[in-house]
Write a protein that holds these residues in place. Sequence first.
Motif, mmCIF file in Angstrom:
data_model
loop_
_atom_site.group_PDB
_atom_site.id
_atom_site.type_symbol
_atom_site.label_atom_id
_atom_site.label_comp_id
_atom_site.label_asym_id
_atom_site.label_seq_id
_atom_site.Cartn_x
_atom_site.Cartn_y
_atom_site.Cartn_z
ATOM 1 N N LYS A 17 23.508 25.370 58.364
ATOM 2 C CA LYS A 17 23.563 26.258 59.560
ATOM 3 C C LYS A 17 23.347 27.661 59.147
ATOM 4 O O LYS A 17 22.579 28.559 59.881
ATOM 5 N N SER A 77 20.087 28.575 57.720
ATOM 6 C CA SER A 77 19.116 28.579 58.882
ATOM 7 C C SER A 77 19.168 29.943 59.737
ATOM 8 O O SER A 77 18.152 30.190 59.931
ATOM 9 N N ARG A 113 10.416 32.833 59.995
ATOM 10 C CA ARG A 113 10.483 31.598 60.629
ATOM 11 C C ARG A 113 9.243 31.187 61.258
ATOM 12 O O ARG A 113 8.943 29.944 61.327
ATOM 13 N N ARG A 133 12.595 27.823 56.846
ATOM 14 C CA ARG A 133 13.753 27.165 57.540
ATOM 15 C C ARG A 133 15.042 27.383 57.192
ATOM 16 O O ARG A 133 16.205 27.109 57.754
ATOM 17 N N HIS A 134 15.236 27.924 55.809
ATOM 18 C CA HIS A 134 16.552 28.387 55.216
ATOM 19 C C HIS A 134 16.252 29.615 54.485
ATOM 20 O O HIS A 134 15.554 29.876 53.634
#
Length: 170
Positions: A102, A105, A113, A118-119
């Motif tokens: 999380k 992210s 994004r 995604r990370h």
Amino acid sequence: MSTHTTHSTKEAFYFVTFTCYRWLNLFETTAIYDYLPFWFSKMKEQGCILNGYVIMPNHLHMILYVSAEVKEFNMVIAESKRFLAYEIVKRLKSLGRDDLLKILSDGVQEMERKKGKRHQVFRLSFDAKVLYTLKDIEGALDLYPYSSARFYEFGERSAIEVVHFHLMGE
């Protein structure tokens, strides 16, 4: 730190550092050490030869010889970081580390994004400086359990192949 700098000097030794996002201990948490021999071999295939390394819990130092065959040193590092990031995310998922996933992210910038990122596993850039002298190279080597120092000090080899910097001029 020389962020977002194009490094174009070839046939030279570089001291390279990059850091995990928010200085998270991602190398240690994922025990990524067993993946690094493969990772370093991929850089070697692109003309960046590993001469020394120190792997800390949240960052990595390398001495790389950038051969004349390297097309774009910055791209080699960027692509290498990307594939290492994929492996770290994969391992975090298998460890059930949703807390860290999380954070990574949430760290992705909106423009990235939109491109599908995604990370944010690493800080956006890396630091690289040319090592001009033997003293510079020897000063960059360090003694740490996950480093090449034992190779230089005692001739001990590990799973990660290191080419002695003295051999680069031969």
